[in-house]
Design a protein around this motif. Sequence first.
Motif, PDB file in Angstrom:
ATOM      1  N   LYS A  17       0.823  -1.221   0.000  1.00  0.00           N
ATOM      2  CA  LYS A  17       0.000   0.000   0.000  1.00  0.00           C
ATOM      3  C   LYS A  17       0.854   1.267   0.000  1.00  0.00           C
ATOM      4  N   ASP A  18       2.106   1.152   0.414  1.00  0.00           N
ATOM      5  CA  ASP A  18       3.011   2.305   0.424  1.00  0.00           C
ATOM      6  C   ASP A  18       3.856   2.414  -0.846  1.00  0.00           C
ATOM      7  N   PHE A  19       3.715   1.436  -1.741  1.00  0.00           N
ATOM      8  CA  PHE A  19       4.474   1.447  -2.994  1.00  0.00           C
ATOM      9  C   PHE A  19       3.635   2.186  -4.035  1.00  0.00           C
ATOM     10  N   ARG A  20       3.960   3.437  -4.248  1.00  0.00           N
ATOM     11  CA  ARG A  20       3.173   4.287  -5.151  1.00  0.00           C
ATOM     12  C   ARG A  20       3.956   4.556  -6.425  1.00  0.00           C
ATOM     13  N   LEU A  21       3.233   4.652  -7.520  1.00  0.00           N
ATOM     14  CA  LEU A  21       3.810   4.936  -8.823  1.00  0.00           C
ATOM     15  C   LEU A  21       3.135   6.180  -9.391  1.00  0.00           C
ATOM     16  N   PRO A  22       3.879   7.264  -9.585  1.00  0.00           N
ATOM     17  CA  PRO A  22       3.278   8.521 -10.032  1.00  0.00           C
ATOM     18  C   PRO A  22       2.418   8.405 -11.294  1.00  0.00           C
ATOM     19  N   LYS A  23       2.865   7.638 -12.265  1.00  0.00           N
ATOM     20  CA  LYS A  23       2.072   7.486 -13.500  1.00  0.00           C
ATOM     21  C   LYS A  23       0.752   6.783 -13.223  1.00  0.00           C
ATOM     22  N   LEU A  24       0.796   5.751 -12.391  1.00  0.00           N
ATOM     23  CA  LEU A  24      -0.446   5.074 -12.028  1.00  0.00           C
ATOM     24  C   LEU A  24      -1.349   5.975 -11.205  1.00  0.00           C
ATOM     25  N   ASP A  25      -0.757   6.807 -10.347  1.00  0.00           N
ATOM     26  CA  ASP A  25      -1.548   7.763  -9.573  1.00  0.00           C
ATOM     27  C   ASP A  25      -2.333   8.683 -10.508  1.00  0.00           C
ATOM     28  N   GLN A  26      -1.674   9.149 -11.576  1.00  0.00           N
ATOM     29  CA  GLN A  26      -2.340  10.034 -12.547  1.00  0.00           C
ATOM     30  C   GLN A  26      -3.490   9.319 -13.250  1.00  0.00           C
ATOM     31  N   ILE A  27      -3.247   8.072 -13.655  1.00  0.00           N
ATOM     32  CA  ILE A  27      -4.291   7.300 -14.340  1.00  0.00           C
ATOM     33  C   ILE A  27      -5.461   7.042 -13.398  1.00  0.00           C
ATOM     34  N   LEU A  28      -5.161   6.761 -12.139  1.00  0.00           N
ATOM     35  CA  LEU A  28      -6.195   6.542 -11.130  1.00  0.00           C
ATOM     36  C   LEU A  28      -7.015   7.807 -10.919  1.00  0.00           C
ATOM     37  N   GLU A  29      -6.330   8.944 -10.813  1.00  0.00           N
ATOM     38  CA  GLU A  29      -7.028  10.221 -10.617  1.00  0.00           C
ATOM     39  C   GLU A  29      -7.953  10.556 -11.783  1.00  0.00           C
ATOM     40  N   LYS A  30      -7.579  10.160 -12.986  1.00  0.00           N
ATOM     41  CA  LYS A  30      -8.407  10.416 -14.175  1.00  0.00           C
ATOM     42  C   LYS A  30      -9.581   9.449 -14.268  1.00  0.00           C
ATOM     43  N   GLY A  31      -9.606   8.449 -13.392  1.00  0.00           N
ATOM     44  CA  GLY A  31     -10.697   7.488 -13.379  1.00  0.00           C
ATOM     45  C   GLY A  31     -10.579   6.403 -14.433  1.00  0.00           C
TER      46      GLY A  31
END
Length: 75
Positions: A17-31
Amino acid sequence: MIRTDTDNLILAYLPIKDFRLPKLDQILEKGKIDETDYLKASTYKLMHQTTLKEISDEVYKQMQVGRRGKVASQL
């Protein structure tokens, strides 16, 4: 992890849960993906041999020079 005849010593631990990927974060935010898809992709990336090698190298480096760039013997 260091394994001896009598013990296993964990040197580092990274919860998925602490392993974050900035590109995936962006895709997640865009839904475009949901949390389940994010978890699947980040788990794959975390378990990839290249990522495991990078994490191992970083743990070793921090053991040698510390997180703040000081040599362990200077602490």
